[in-house]
Write a protein that holds these residues in place. Structure first.
Motif, PDB file in Angstrom:
ATOM      1  N   ALA A  52     -18.991 -19.764 -12.870  1.00 43.13           N
ATOM      2  CA  ALA A  52     -19.396 -18.180 -12.513  1.00 43.13           C
ATOM      3  C   ALA A  52     -18.552 -17.907 -11.284  1.00 43.13           C
ATOM      4  O   ALA A  52     -18.023 -16.828 -11.211  1.00 43.13           O
ATOM      5  CB  ALA A  52     -20.867 -18.041 -12.317  1.00 43.13           C
ATOM      6  N   GLU A  53     -18.393 -18.623 -10.279  1.00 42.91           N
ATOM      7  CA  GLU A  53     -17.970 -18.080  -8.908  1.00 42.91           C
ATOM      8  C   GLU A  53     -16.546 -17.800  -9.174  1.00 42.91           C
ATOM      9  O   GLU A  53     -15.996 -16.793  -8.654  1.00 42.91           O
ATOM     10  CB  GLU A  53     -17.913 -19.519  -7.921  1.00 42.91           C
ATOM     11  N   GLU A  54     -15.686 -18.666  -9.729  1.00 42.10           N
ATOM     12  CA  GLU A  54     -14.262 -18.763  -9.978  1.00 42.10           C
ATOM     13  C   GLU A  54     -14.203 -17.312 -10.701  1.00 42.10           C
ATOM     14  O   GLU A  54     -13.208 -16.532 -10.484  1.00 42.10           O
ATOM     15  CB  GLU A  54     -13.690 -19.934 -10.738  1.00 42.10           C
ATOM     16  N   SER A  55     -14.959 -16.946 -11.929  1.00 44.28           N
ATOM     17  CA  SER A  55     -14.675 -15.904 -12.579  1.00 44.28           C
ATOM     18  C   SER A  55     -15.112 -14.438 -11.773  1.00 44.28           C
ATOM     19  O   SER A  55     -14.354 -13.526 -12.037  1.00 44.28           O
ATOM     20  CB  SER A  55     -15.729 -15.945 -13.903  1.00 44.28           C
ATOM     21  N   ILE A  56     -16.134 -14.672 -10.889  1.00 48.78           N
ATOM     22  CA  ILE A  56     -16.603 -13.778 -10.135  1.00 48.78           C
ATOM     23  C   ILE A  56     -15.525 -13.341  -9.197  1.00 48.78           C
ATOM     24  O   ILE A  56     -15.063 -12.133  -8.917  1.00 48.78           O
ATOM     25  CB  ILE A  56     -17.867 -13.628  -9.532  1.00 48.78           C
ATOM     26  N   ASN A  57     -14.981 -14.247  -8.572  1.00 54.68           N
ATOM     27  CA  ASN A  57     -13.755 -14.008  -7.429  1.00 54.68           C
ATOM     28  C   ASN A  57     -12.397 -13.397  -8.137  1.00 54.68           C
ATOM     29  O   ASN A  57     -12.045 -12.479  -7.612  1.00 54.68           O
ATOM     30  CB  ASN A  57     -13.373 -15.479  -6.968  1.00 54.68           C
ATOM     31  N   ALA A  58     -12.251 -13.940  -9.322  1.00 54.47           N
ATOM     32  CA  ALA A  58     -11.011 -13.314 -10.135  1.00 54.47           C
ATOM     33  C   ALA A  58     -11.422 -11.861 -10.566  1.00 54.47           C
ATOM     34  O   ALA A  58     -10.459 -10.965 -10.186  1.00 54.47           O
ATOM     35  CB  ALA A  58     -10.916 -14.259 -11.190  1.00 54.47           C
ATOM     36  N   ALA A  59     -12.565 -11.728 -10.836  1.00 59.90           N
ATOM     37  CA  ALA A  59     -13.027 -10.199 -11.267  1.00 59.90           C
ATOM     38  C   ALA A  59     -12.925  -9.344 -10.274  1.00 59.90           C
ATOM     39  O   ALA A  59     -12.452  -8.495 -10.245  1.00 59.90           O
ATOM     40  CB  ALA A  59     -14.248 -10.447 -12.192  1.00 59.90           C
ATOM     41  N   LEU A  60     -13.264  -9.787  -9.251  1.00 60.63           N
ATOM     42  CA  LEU A  60     -13.520  -8.921  -7.758  1.00 60.63           C
ATOM     43  C   LEU A  60     -12.006  -8.548  -7.413  1.00 60.63           C
ATOM     44  O   LEU A  60     -11.767  -7.450  -6.862  1.00 60.63           O
ATOM     45  CB  LEU A  60     -14.240  -9.938  -6.665  1.00 60.63           C
ATOM     46  N   ALA A  61     -11.143  -9.645  -7.306  1.00 63.18           N
ATOM     47  CA  ALA A  61      -9.587  -9.335  -7.170  1.00 63.18           C
ATOM     48  C   ALA A  61      -8.889  -8.340  -7.928  1.00 63.18           C
ATOM     49  O   ALA A  61      -8.459  -7.402  -7.666  1.00 63.18           O
ATOM     50  CB  ALA A  61      -8.969 -10.798  -7.033  1.00 63.18           C
ATOM     51  N   ASP A  62      -9.529  -8.535  -9.129  1.00 61.68           N
ATOM     52  CA  ASP A  62      -8.905  -7.608 -10.272  1.00 61.68           C
ATOM     53  C   ASP A  62      -9.460  -6.285 -10.074  1.00 61.68           C
ATOM     54  O   ASP A  62      -8.724  -5.270 -10.096  1.00 61.68           O
ATOM     55  CB  ASP A  62      -9.161  -8.139 -11.511  1.00 61.68           C
ATOM     56  N   TYR A  63     -10.547  -6.127  -9.798  1.00 60.86           N
ATOM     57  CA  TYR A  63     -11.255  -4.943  -9.561  1.00 60.86           C
ATOM     58  C   TYR A  63     -10.700  -4.113  -8.283  1.00 60.86           C
ATOM     59  O   TYR A  63     -10.511  -2.999  -8.398  1.00 60.86           O
ATOM     60  CB  TYR A  63     -12.834  -5.321  -9.339  1.00 60.86           C
ATOM     61  N   ALA A  64     -10.662  -4.927  -7.190  1.00 56.71           N
ATOM     62  CA  ALA A  64      -9.962  -4.153  -6.060  1.00 56.71           C
ATOM     63  C   ALA A  64      -8.435  -3.566  -6.429  1.00 56.71           C
ATOM     64  O   ALA A  64      -8.175  -2.422  -6.107  1.00 56.71           O
ATOM     65  CB  ALA A  64      -9.892  -5.088  -4.801  1.00 56.71           C
ATOM     66  N   GLU A  65      -7.775  -4.342  -7.218  1.00 53.64           N
ATOM     67  CA  GLU A  65      -6.549  -4.001  -7.528  1.00 53.64           C
ATOM     68  C   GLU A  65      -6.499  -2.584  -8.454  1.00 53.64           C
ATOM     69  O   GLU A  65      -5.822  -1.776  -8.304  1.00 53.64           O
ATOM     70  CB  GLU A  65      -5.955  -5.269  -8.418  1.00 53.64           C
ATOM     71  N   LYS A  66      -7.406  -2.681  -9.393  1.00 55.46           N
ATOM     72  CA  LYS A  66      -7.515  -1.620 -10.415  1.00 55.46           C
ATOM     73  C   LYS A  66      -7.987  -0.225  -9.411  1.00 55.46           C
ATOM     74  O   LYS A  66      -7.661   0.694  -9.813  1.00 55.46           O
ATOM     75  CB  LYS A  66      -8.631  -1.973 -11.289  1.00 55.46           C
ATOM     76  N   LEU A  67      -8.895  -0.333  -8.440  1.00 54.70           N
ATOM     77  CA  LEU A  67      -9.513   0.680  -7.711  1.00 54.70           C
ATOM     78  C   LEU A  67      -7.885   1.316  -6.972  1.00 54.70           C
ATOM     79  O   LEU A  67      -8.050   2.343  -6.996  1.00 54.70           O
ATOM     80  CB  LEU A  67     -10.571   0.365  -6.530  1.00 54.70           C
ATOM     81  N   PHE A  68      -7.395   0.594  -6.639  1.00 56.18           N
ATOM     82  CA  PHE A  68      -5.979   0.745  -5.845  1.00 56.18           C
ATOM     83  C   PHE A  68      -5.089   1.523  -6.777  1.00 56.18           C
ATOM     84  O   PHE A  68      -4.580   2.639  -6.442  1.00 56.18           O
ATOM     85  CB  PHE A  68      -5.333  -0.233  -5.182  1.00 56.18           C
ATOM     86  N   GLU A  69      -5.067   0.840  -7.942  1.00 56.21           N
ATOM     87  CA  GLU A  69      -4.067   1.531  -8.920  1.00 56.21           C
ATOM     88  C   GLU A  69      -4.487   2.927  -9.336  1.00 56.21           C
ATOM     89  O   GLU A  69      -3.853   4.031  -9.516  1.00 56.21           O
ATOM     90  CB  GLU A  69      -3.806   0.863 -10.178  1.00 56.21           C
ATOM     91  N   GLU A  70      -5.943   3.038  -9.534  1.00 56.77           N
ATOM     92  CA  GLU A  70      -6.494   4.441 -10.205  1.00 56.77           C
ATOM     93  C   GLU A  70      -6.053   5.363  -8.931  1.00 56.77           C
ATOM     94  O   GLU A  70      -5.980   6.777  -9.193  1.00 56.77           O
ATOM     95  CB  GLU A  70      -7.884   4.014 -10.311  1.00 56.77           C
ATOM     96  N   ALA A  71      -6.586   4.979  -7.570  1.00 56.26           N
ATOM     97  CA  ALA A  71      -6.434   6.110  -6.543  1.00 56.26           C
ATOM     98  C   ALA A  71      -4.668   6.396  -6.594  1.00 56.26           C
ATOM     99  O   ALA A  71      -4.561   7.524  -6.152  1.00 56.26           O
ATOM    100  CB  ALA A  71      -7.114   5.254  -5.229  1.00 56.26           C
ATOM    101  N   THR A  72      -4.116   5.357  -6.737  1.00 56.77           N
ATOM    102  CA  THR A  72      -2.436   5.849  -6.354  1.00 56.77           C
ATOM    103  C   THR A  72      -2.165   6.719  -7.493  1.00 56.77           C
ATOM    104  O   THR A  72      -1.321   7.669  -7.301  1.00 56.77           O
ATOM    105  CB  THR A  72      -1.770   4.373  -6.433  1.00 56.77           C
ATOM    106  N   ARG A  73      -2.857   6.256  -8.818  1.00 60.12           N
ATOM    107  CA  ARG A  73      -2.489   7.310  -9.984  1.00 60.12           C
ATOM    108  C   ARG A  73      -2.707   8.803  -9.659  1.00 60.12           C
ATOM    109  O   ARG A  73      -2.343   9.763  -9.762  1.00 60.12           O
ATOM    110  CB  ARG A  73      -3.040   6.791 -11.100  1.00 60.12           C
ATOM    111  N   ILE A  74      -4.137   8.936  -9.277  1.00 60.36           N
ATOM    112  CA  ILE A  74      -4.645  10.040  -8.944  1.00 60.36           C
ATOM    113  C   ILE A  74      -3.842  10.901  -7.785  1.00 60.36           C
ATOM    114  O   ILE A  74      -3.277  11.960  -7.837  1.00 60.36           O
ATOM    115  CB  ILE A  74      -6.007  10.074  -8.343  1.00 60.36           C
ATOM    116  N   ASN A  75      -3.200  10.251  -6.609  1.00 53.89           N
ATOM    117  CA  ASN A  75      -2.685  10.749  -5.576  1.00 53.89           C
ATOM    118  C   ASN A  75      -1.244  11.345  -6.131  1.00 53.89           C
ATOM    119  O   ASN A  75      -0.635  12.053  -5.744  1.00 53.89           O
ATOM    120  CB  ASN A  75      -2.274   9.590  -4.479  1.00 53.89           C
ATOM    121  N   ALA A  76      -0.555  10.347  -6.822  1.00 52.71           N
ATOM    122  CA  ALA A  76       0.627  10.624  -7.439  1.00 52.71           C
ATOM    123  C   ALA A  76       0.807  12.117  -8.076  1.00 52.71           C
ATOM    124  O   ALA A  76       1.651  12.701  -8.024  1.00 52.71           O
ATOM    125  CB  ALA A  76       1.047   9.529  -8.259  1.00 52.71           C
TER     126      ALA A  76
END
Lengths: 475, 475
Positions: free
Chosen positions: A376-400
């Protein structure tokens, strides 16, 4: 759970006004306008932000201090521009008990004038430099415009770093370091931003120049999230901050400041969210994950025990985990934690117990993930990292989609967002653009090359442009 | 390093005044009396104390909040006793910019009157109870007595917990929990203390009763380090804090508060220290250990590298470690870190490198300890635990030598310290004792059985005593 959240996509302003309260971030019912109560959940998010700031400050050898809130009027008035800039928005203390004070005291709107008389005592020799300190404090500004939670408030949680250097170059190096700090910092917030050197008519009171950290919000308006200021000797002269150089000569220090505020929370709310509610980036989320037990009577004990064990296990590995064992339906818990922006939900039901797994649901996606309990821990950490990345991408897309560059004012006149035009550098042309666009000048880009390599002409006067310049509507 | 520390054993007052500055805890040169600057080292100690408080609060399900600093005069005045108690020592804001405010605002001296109007909105039903919140904030009191760093200041770092309960018993249970909390908390500070129920004439403004946390200092004077208050319905009535009980009836809440302040730092300084300087207990020490390299030119690189590696290793195991690599003599480092009260010094020299060991020197004793490099962490943890224990024993020994119990006033009239006498309970006799002893009434003991089992008689009037009562001179 109070209901009735307006759709963010339809009316972001109403949505914002409502979500800051129903997501338990703050309570605006305090009887002084613009002074709100930080509720436990909101305060936890703020403390995570403070933690990130402190980590960056420690890495760069800034030391944390705390200076008094109250500043004597005479100290405040030593730097002429500064008092001009802040004079109309400070709160004054003139009485204590029934006595009138000998000298009026003001509530700090920022701490230059409290700190610098002491810097003059602390700094003796060039070996005392650079002096790099910061504090995280409450500041006060008598805002006359409409207040808005976290964004325009009268008592404000504030970060301010103050540095002293031997010379101009030392101070410039500091500003470069500050730029690197916010690069690291904003990455953790998954927030794209721009850096803009403010035009002279809009620099900080007392600064030689000011750089704004401006983030474009989904409604196309820019929110200033912080700033750096080069003071040169503007404050060290009136406050007498000198050092003895290696030749025994007394020289005035060069100074910089770097400030950010609780507006960061406002930006996170506005940027990362959807109609269902908030999406806190993992680094700031009060809880990385919430555990929701799916209980059927006969297995209640096993499930609750398992949930507790999972919580303890994950916390030992540094994750912030909430076990929601309230006696309400799982569905209402899902609703609430989506609203409050917890990145990951961990569901534990009889089927999960049987299969020695947990079910993860990431806030961002409808997708559910079944993972082995031991992983669980490993999966959660991976999911969190991916989540942070996705948030940034989404924000960047909106800004662009809201960022526009043009050679001529006419081509962007009807656009809403961040506008970039070539500029001769004159206040007159800058102000003319502001008026035509109904926007404010953010300034010349610092996060990218602002030079006009192709001999662009000023979009107003047609003379050779000195640089590109950005405009936006402001919060 | 500024020198000239007076001997603590000769003049604790002058010693205190000096050490708070030369140990880099605070700077008293700010131009407002009683408002000092927290320097980095002092602030670190304060933050460790805050950390310990937060941990105890979390264990007992208190939630952290932040209420505004400014309180409208009308809210403040709702509870009559409260305004009587604080009216003469609050700072008033009457202007902002050039405008006169419609209503005067005061800087919180404590937050009852800021919080309780909101509690009235937050609490609806018995299921909302108990409500348990706390905050760590700056408070302001216009002290007219002589100020003293950390002990009597005008801007003060303050912890305040506020709770609401269904009934008197609920509130009483809370006070029992508070007593348990400070038991855990003060153990970490290695500080012995007494709990005393204040006489009616000295209770908190608005309280039904107040319990003081009083620690006896080496000069025989008591320092109040905190207090618990039972408010019953004294505040819930004027502020309208009611809940609906299971029968649909609206009932006033019963309330308690629990407060402590930066005085804790003052107590640590006064209690744990010697002529060489401070001795911070490990739980509060900004650094558990300082690494001092003993450098001979040819082995400089190896030694510095080893020191860095030791620091990283120990920090990974949760220890707070400073590597002092300044280019000054080891001797002056020893002097400075003894003065600043770092519990353990780790010396690393060529001989240590050769023998794959480090040399530990514990602040408390002259003894040095050579330990294998791989076992440093274990040895340090053991030494820290032992050190904390020793600090407590030493403080307890000092206190015991200054604690006196007698049946008759005459037997203790010339004593200095904590005096315990049998008391009929009347204000008249209490005040008579105060005058005869030139002391203040701390109140009836709560940390031990206060009852007069052997039918003792009041030391003043000779009538049957209701309880024992404690007296001391106060800071």
């Amino acid at each position: 759970m109070k209901s009735g959240l307006p759709k963010k996509s339809k009316d972001i302003s109403r949505w914002y006004t409502r979500i800051v309260e129903i997501a338990d971030l703050c309570d605006k019912r305090y009887p002084i306008k613009g002074m709100n109560i930080w509720r436990p959940y909101g305060l936890k998010a703020l403390q995570q932000i403070d933690r990130l700031i402190r980590a960056e400050m420690e890495k760069t050898n800034h030391e944390e201090v705390y200076f008094p809130l109250l500043i004597p009027e005479s100290l405040f008035k030593k730097e002429a521009e500064h008092i001009k800039g802040f004079g109309s928005e400070v709160y004054w203390v003139s009485h204590a008990g029934k006595e009138q004070l000998e000298e009026r005291l003001l509530l700090r709107p920022t701490s230059e004038t409290a700190m610098y008389p002491l810097f003059a005592l602390w700094i003796r020799s060039h070996t005392d430099l650079p002096l790099k300190v910061f504090q995280l404090v409450n500041i006060f500004r008598y805002e006359t415009k409409q207040t808005r939670a976290f964004i325009r408030v009268r008592e404000c949680h504030f970060f301010e770093a103050h540095t002293c250097h031997e010379d101009y170059e030392g101070a410039e190096t500091q500003i470069k370091e500050d730029i690197e700090i916010i690069k690291q910092f904003f990455k953790k917030l998954s927030l794209p931003y721009t850096l803009n050197k403010r035009p002279d008519w809009d620099k900080f009171a007392g600064a030689v120049y000011s750089i704004g950290i401006d983030a474009l919000m989904p409604d196309g308006k820019a929110l200033q999230l912080g700033s750096f200021h080069q003071y040169k000797e503007n404050f060290s002269r009136p406050y007498g901050i000198t050092y003895e150089d290696p030749n025994g000569k007394h020289v005035y220090c060069h100074q910089t400041t770097f400030g950010m505020s609780e507006r960061l929370i406002g930006a996170l709310i506005l940027m990362h969210s959807d109609d269902k509610g908030l999406k806190f980036p993992p680094a700031v989320a009060p809880f990385h994950a919430v555990i929701v037990p799916i209980i059927f009577k006969e297995e209640e004990t096993t499930i609750l025990k398992t949930c507790s064990a999972i919580k303890i296990g994950l916390e030992q590995r540094g994750l912030r985990v909430l076990f929601d064992d309230r006696e309400i339906t799982p569905g209402s818990k899902y609703y609430e934690w989506e609203l409050k922006g917890v990145p990951i939900r961990i569901e534990v039901g009889p089927r999960d117990i049987k299969k020695k797994q947990v079910t993860l649901a990431v806030r961002n996606s409808g997708r559910k993930l079944e993972v082995k309990m031991g992983e669980a821990e490993e999966s959660i950490n991976a999911a969190l990292a991916d989540y942070a990345e996705k948030l940034f991408e989404e924000a960047t897309r909106i800004n662009a989609s809201q960022t526009f560059q043009a050679l001529h004012l006419e081509d962007v006149k009807d656009k809403r967002g961040l506008i970039k035009l070539p500029w001769c550098g004159s206040e007159e042309c800058g102000k003319a653009c502001e008026e035509a666009l109904d926007m404010n000048t953010l300034g010349t880009p610092i996060d990218e090359d602002p030079s006009c390599k192709n001999k662009e002409l000023c979009s107003i006067c047609g003379k050779p442009a000195k640089s590109w310049v950005r405009f936006a509507r402001l919060y």
